[in-house]
Design a protein around this motif. Structure first.
Motif, short mmCIF file in Angstrom:
data_model
loop_
_atom_site.label_atom_id
_atom_site.label_comp_id
_atom_site.label_asym_id
_atom_site.label_seq_id
_atom_site.Cartn_x
_atom_site.Cartn_y
_atom_site.Cartn_z
N TYR A 261 -4.82 -3.53 5.43
CA TYR A 261 -5.37 -2.30 5.89
C TYR A 261 -6.61 -1.66 5.47
O TYR A 261 -6.72 -1.52 4.19
N ALA A 262 -7.64 -1.45 6.14
CA ALA A 262 -8.71 -0.81 5.27
C ALA A 262 -8.34 0.44 4.58
O ALA A 262 -7.88 1.33 4.95
N ASP A 263 -9.05 0.62 3.54
CA ASP A 263 -8.84 1.77 2.54
C ASP A 263 -7.82 1.87 1.96
O ASP A 263 -7.29 3.18 1.55
N SER A 264 -6.95 0.92 2.03
CA SER A 264 -5.47 1.09 1.36
C SER A 264 -5.64 0.52 -0.12
O SER A 264 -6.11 -0.74 -0.12
N ASN A 265 -4.97 1.01 -0.85
CA ASN A 265 -4.89 0.48 -2.31
C ASN A 265 -3.33 -0.26 -2.26
O ASN A 265 -2.58 0.29 -1.98
N ASP B 155 0.92 -1.31 0.00
CA ASP B 155 -0.01 0.00 0.11
C ASP B 155 0.90 1.14 0.04
O ASP B 155 2.28 1.18 -0.09
N GLY B 156 0.27 2.35 0.16
CA GLY B 156 0.95 3.52 0.21
C GLY B 156 2.02 4.07 1.22
O GLY B 156 2.76 4.66 1.01
N SER B 157 1.89 3.10 2.29
CA SER B 157 2.71 3.11 3.47
C SER B 157 3.64 2.15 3.38
O SER B 157 4.40 1.77 4.15
N ALA B 158 3.82 1.47 2.22
CA ALA B 158 4.71 0.45 1.85
C ALA B 158 4.62 -1.07 2.87
O ALA B 158 5.53 -1.50 3.14
N ARG B 159 3.43 -1.09 3.33
CA ARG B 159 3.07 -2.21 3.86
C ARG B 159 2.80 -3.41 3.02
O ARG B 159 1.50 -3.24 2.11
N ASN B 160 3.29 -4.52 2.99
CA ASN B 160 3.29 -5.45 2.08
C ASN B 160 2.07 -6.51 2.26
O ASN B 160 1.28 -6.40 3.65
N LEU B 161 1.35 -7.03 1.28
CA LEU B 161 0.16 -7.95 1.48
C LEU B 161 0.78 -9.12 1.33
O LEU B 161 0.98 -9.83 0.36
N GLU B 162 1.43 -9.74 2.77
CA GLU B 162 2.18 -10.91 2.76
C GLU B 162 1.64 -12.04 2.26
O GLU B 162 0.45 -12.34 2.63
#
Length: 246
Positions: free
Chosen positions: A228-232, A144-151
């Motif tokens: 995370y909700a509302d994250s693209n 997402d925009g915060s660089a959090r991976n969809l592991e």
């Protein structure tokens, strides 16, 4: 009755005269000479700067309308003419492992938007019939925009089907029926055309028709993966065409 008899005799007489004249014409048409002439054509490869327009994957005989929103293909006699972008939509967060289908592609044909299978298109107008190969690689995990991976998320591309314009008589390239992408960038084969294969314009559509294509491109996300909700979440894919078939 007398008139009818004369009519028949008259016809027979005319036929006999016609046959005699035909034999005379044949005799006077004796060959007195002949001459052989050339018929020729020359081909050149497509210009390096030429961009081949994409076609309708459902009917490759139909060109797509120009679309400013579509990423342009590469240029040259051996080129990638088109690649679909995969959109897995908006999904509710779930603690279970879920598989999501990519939306069908939407293209313009004759001024109208139509849905088609997601696809990639290759054009080979080099004129050397040397073959080629197309690969794809995923450039990192969806994040997402915060660089959090969809592991643990995995993209799969299945049901590859090679089609071309009607009447070409060209042998089709081999298509990979089941591609599982790896976020580490591992290259996966998409299409491979050996020598004397894959000339002209080829479409690898993921699903033979819209029904088959509905679940041909998927994203599987583990239940334990943080969402995370509302994250693209997004990533990119690199499609590479080379003139060295396997």
């Amino acid at each position: 009755m007398t008139f009818k008899k004369f009519a028949v005799v008259g016809l027979v007489t005319i036929s006999a005269v016609a046959a005699t004249l035909g034999m005379a014409n044949q005799a006077s048409a004796a060959e007195v000479g002949s001459l052989t002439t050339d018929s020729k054509v020359k081909f050149t490869k497509q210009a390096d700067g030429t961009v081949t327009p994409p076609v309708n994957p459902v009917n490759p005989d139909q060109p797509l309308d120009p679309d400013a929103e579509v990423t342009p293909g590469t240029s040259g006699p051996l080129s990638i003419a088109y690649v679909s972008e995969f959109d897995f939509g908006t999904q509710e967060i779930s603690g279970e492992t879920k598989t999501y289908n990519a939306k069908l592609d939407s293209v313009k044909v004759g001024g109208e938007n139509v849905e088609t299978p997601n696809n990639v298109q290759v054009s080979d107008n080099r004129g050397n019939n040397a073959g080629w190969k197309l690969t794809v690689a995923q450039n990192g995990q969806l994040k997402d925009g915060s660089a959090r991976n969809l592991e643990g998320a995995e993209i799969a591309i299945t049901k590859g089907t090679a089609v071309t314009k009607t009447g070409t008589g060209v042998t089709a390239p081999t298509v990979n029926q089941e591609i599982k992408l790896n976020p580490n960038g591992t290259v996966a084969m998409v299409m491979n055309a050996e020598a004397n294969q894959g000339m002209g314009h080829w479409v690898d559509k993921f699903g033979a028709d819209n029904t088959a294509a509905a679940d041909a491109v998927t994203l599987t996300v583990p239940g334990k993966s943080a969402k995370y909700a509302d994250s693209n979440y997004a990533t990119t894919l690199t499609w590479t065409l080379s003139d060295t078939p396997e």
